[in-house]
Design an enzyme around this catalytic site. Structure first.
Site, short mmCIF file in Angstrom:
data_model
loop_
_atom_site.label_atom_id
_atom_site.label_comp_id
_atom_site.label_asym_id
_atom_site.label_seq_id
_atom_site.Cartn_x
_atom_site.Cartn_y
_atom_site.Cartn_z
N ARG A 121 0.82 -1.23 0.00
CA ARG A 121 0.00 0.00 0.00
C ARG A 121 0.85 1.27 0.00
O ARG A 121 0.41 2.33 0.45
CB ARG A 121 -0.96 0.03 1.20
CG ARG A 121 -1.92 -1.14 1.19
CD ARG A 121 -3.06 -0.92 2.17
NE ARG A 121 -3.94 -2.07 2.14
CZ ARG A 121 -3.74 -3.17 2.86
NH1 ARG A 121 -2.71 -3.24 3.67
NH2 ARG A 121 -4.58 -4.17 2.76
N LYS A 143 2.48 11.52 -11.25
CA LYS A 143 1.70 10.60 -12.08
C LYS A 143 2.55 9.35 -12.31
O LYS A 143 3.67 9.44 -12.80
CB LYS A 143 1.36 11.22 -13.42
CG LYS A 143 0.19 12.18 -13.37
CD LYS A 143 -0.25 12.53 -14.79
CE LYS A 143 -1.37 13.54 -14.79
NZ LYS A 143 -1.76 13.91 -16.16
N GLU A 185 9.10 19.82 -24.49
CA GLU A 185 8.35 20.07 -23.26
C GLU A 185 8.81 21.39 -22.61
O GLU A 185 8.02 22.10 -22.00
CB GLU A 185 8.50 18.92 -22.26
CG GLU A 185 8.04 17.55 -22.78
CD GLU A 185 6.51 17.35 -22.85
OE1 GLU A 185 5.77 18.26 -22.40
OE2 GLU A 185 6.09 16.29 -23.36
N LYS A 227 6.22 23.39 -13.45
CA LYS A 227 5.40 22.19 -13.26
C LYS A 227 4.99 22.07 -11.79
O LYS A 227 3.84 21.74 -11.49
CB LYS A 227 6.13 20.92 -13.72
CG LYS A 227 5.26 19.69 -13.49
CD LYS A 227 5.40 18.61 -14.50
CE LYS A 227 4.35 17.52 -14.24
NZ LYS A 227 4.60 16.28 -14.98
N GLU A 237 -5.32 16.79 -11.30
CA GLU A 237 -5.84 17.19 -12.61
C GLU A 237 -7.37 17.22 -12.64
O GLU A 237 -8.01 16.60 -13.49
CB GLU A 237 -5.30 16.28 -13.72
CG GLU A 237 -5.45 16.93 -15.09
CD GLU A 237 -4.70 16.22 -16.21
OE1 GLU A 237 -3.56 15.79 -15.99
OE2 GLU A 237 -5.26 16.13 -17.31
N ARG A 241 -4.53 21.61 -14.06
CA ARG A 241 -3.32 20.87 -14.43
C ARG A 241 -3.32 20.49 -15.91
O ARG A 241 -2.27 20.26 -16.50
CB ARG A 241 -3.16 19.63 -13.54
CG ARG A 241 -1.86 18.85 -13.81
CD ARG A 241 -1.57 17.79 -12.75
NE ARG A 241 -0.42 16.98 -13.15
CZ ARG A 241 0.24 16.16 -12.35
NH1 ARG A 241 -0.13 16.02 -11.09
NH2 ARG A 241 1.27 15.46 -12.79
N ASN A 245 -1.11 19.88 -20.77
CA ASN A 245 -1.36 19.11 -21.99
C ASN A 245 -1.38 19.98 -23.23
O ASN A 245 -1.80 19.54 -24.30
CB ASN A 245 -2.71 18.37 -21.88
CG ASN A 245 -2.63 17.23 -20.90
OD1 ASN A 245 -1.57 16.63 -20.73
ND2 ASN A 245 -3.73 16.95 -20.23
N HIS A 248 -0.73 18.62 -26.63
CA HIS A 248 -0.80 17.16 -26.48
C HIS A 248 -2.06 16.55 -27.10
O HIS A 248 -2.10 15.36 -27.34
CB HIS A 248 -0.70 16.77 -25.01
CG HIS A 248 0.70 16.84 -24.46
ND1 HIS A 248 1.44 18.00 -24.47
CD2 HIS A 248 1.50 15.90 -23.91
CE1 HIS A 248 2.63 17.77 -23.93
NE2 HIS A 248 2.70 16.51 -23.58
N HIS A 252 -0.91 13.62 -29.02
CA HIS A 252 -1.31 12.24 -28.70
C HIS A 252 -1.98 11.57 -29.90
O HIS A 252 -1.74 10.40 -30.18
CB HIS A 252 -2.28 12.21 -27.51
CG HIS A 252 -1.60 12.40 -26.19
ND1 HIS A 252 -2.25 12.93 -25.09
CD2 HIS A 252 -0.34 12.12 -25.78
CE1 HIS A 252 -1.41 12.97 -24.07
NE2 HIS A 252 -0.25 12.50 -24.46
N HIS A 265 7.58 11.07 -28.47
CA HIS A 265 6.53 11.87 -27.84
C HIS A 265 6.77 13.37 -28.04
O HIS A 265 5.87 14.11 -28.46
CB HIS A 265 6.44 11.51 -26.36
CG HIS A 265 5.51 12.38 -25.58
ND1 HIS A 265 4.14 12.28 -25.71
CD2 HIS A 265 5.74 13.38 -24.69
CE1 HIS A 265 3.58 13.18 -24.92
NE2 HIS A 265 4.51 13.85 -24.30
#
Ligand code: NAD
Ligand code: ZN
Length: 358
Positions: A121, A143, A185, A227, A237, A241, A245, A248, A252, A265
């Protein structure tokens, strides 16, 4: 060494940025309150370059180290790699107070972070990112996760590290194409929040492309600070947040349509940013001079600005529609209102189509 803090109450943590920090890992982990055994999750490429130095630094501070190697590559950001980490942690009797350390790019960081979030956990977790993308993006913000056959990052958790240790000297061995992809980025941070960073990139791009470590440290520090502030404002998010993106949505879609093989990417995001600014101009949010600056900077970095030939705009739209950010047939876009300023805006697929050819 410069140190920033991500302020999240009792889950706050430092980000150290500098050259040669790998050698100081033992001392810096102790300082961050890490105790017990340390599992160093990495891959053969990175292990060959940096595992010995890190192992020695940790052993010098009397940490017991267990290296865990995953195969290199995005296709291994999966359940099998995750299970292989659990298996080792269990067989080596890792406990609640033990630590998982990710040494590598975003792939290693995401899998190791998710293992740390879920083993017993949650055990403590340290990020030692070695790609530019991981140093300015994936190692900060918590993330973590793995891919599923049906899509990227479908399984994961928000789980903050105890410490992020950025050794910019590791960038010396990074393939040039990966370095350039990471720059996308950094350009993104300039466009969404920081005109001064954007200007610095315009003026000093050649030096960055030449891997000037001092300048890299500076822009990495600025990027991590941006960031960190966004994550502090909206850790999970819920809304704001999503500004990270920027570029993106189209990026994506490009990655999906090209099967994740043609573009890195950062390269897909570069095209996505240029198209998002074009769209912003078309919608009346942004001036043409800003568009020209973005396109010029992306080109100067050696990143692509055009959708690769053979990719049909209709297929891109389709890919965007299956993405998460769609409601009532409209796609949520982050529009640019000039360098340093953004806003959210919902657009119908036909409105997006018209900008893709710009
Ligand atoms: N968690 C987040 O917030 C977040 C954000 C952005 C991206 N990501 C994830 O990050 C991943 C991409 O990360 P990436 O671009 O770092 O790719 P990566 O981890 O695959 O690394 C790229 C390549 O560089 C090699 N490498 C790493 N460090 C090196 C070094 N110092 N010298 C030489 N080679 C080195 C790696 O072995 C690999 O072959 C994706 O899975 C993406 O989903 C996560
Ligand atoms: Zn990205």
């Amino acid at each position: 060494m410069q140190t920033l803090t991500v302020n999240l109450g009792d889950r706050s943590y430092p980000i150290h940025v500098g050259a040669g920090l790998l050698e100081r890992a033992g001392e810096l982990l102790r300082q961050a309150g890490v105790r017990g055994k340390v599992a160093v999750v990495t891959n053969p490429t990175v292990a060959q370059l940096y595992l010995d130095a890190l192992h020695e630094a940790l052993a010098n501070a009397e940490f017991e180290v267990t290296p865990i190697l995953l195969p290199d590559g995005e296709e291994h950001k999966n359940l099998k790699s995750l299970v292989s980490i659990y298996d080792r942690l269990i067989s080596e009797r890792f406990e609640r107070k033990s630590c998982v350390l990710a040494l590598g790019g975003g792939v290693v960081g995401d899998v190791a972070g998710f293992a740390a979030a879920t083993y017993l956990r949650g055990v403590s977790y340290v990020q030692v990112p070695t790609t530019l993308l991981a140093q300015v993006d994936s190692s900060v913000g918590g993330k973590t996760g793995i891919n599923h056959e049906s899509g990227k990052n479908l399984i994961g958790a928000f789980y903050q590290p105890k410490l992020v240790l950025i050794d910019v000297a590791a960038l010396r061995t990074l393939p040039h194409r990966e370095l350039v992809a990471g720059l996308a980025e950094i350009i993104k941070y300039g466009i969404i929040q920081d005109p001064a960073l954007f200007q610095l990139l315009e003026q000093r791009m050649e030096k960055l492309l030449g891997s000037d470590l001092e300048l890299l440290s500076q822009v990495i520090g600025v990027s991590c600070a941006i960031k960190a502030r966004v994550v502090e404002a909206d850790e999970r998010e819920e809304d704001y947040r999503a500004v990270l993106n920027f570029g993106h949505t189209i990026g994506h879609a490009l990655e999906t349509v090209t099967g994740y093989r043609q573009l890195l990417h950062g390269e897909a995001v570069a095209v996505g940013m240029v198209k998002a600014v074009a769209l912003s101009v078309q919608q009346g949010f942004c001036d043409t001079a800003s568009f020209n600056r973005v396109a010029a900077l992306v080109r100067k970095a050696g990143l692509p600005v055009e959708i690769p030939s053979g990719v049909l705009p209709q297929n891109l739209i389709q890919a965007m529609e299956v993405d998460k950010k769609v409601a009532g047939g409209k796609i949520k876009f982050i529009m640019c209102e000039g360098i340093g300023k953004t806003r959210f805006h919902w657009l119908a697929p036909t409105e997006v189509l018209s900008a893709l050819g710009v």
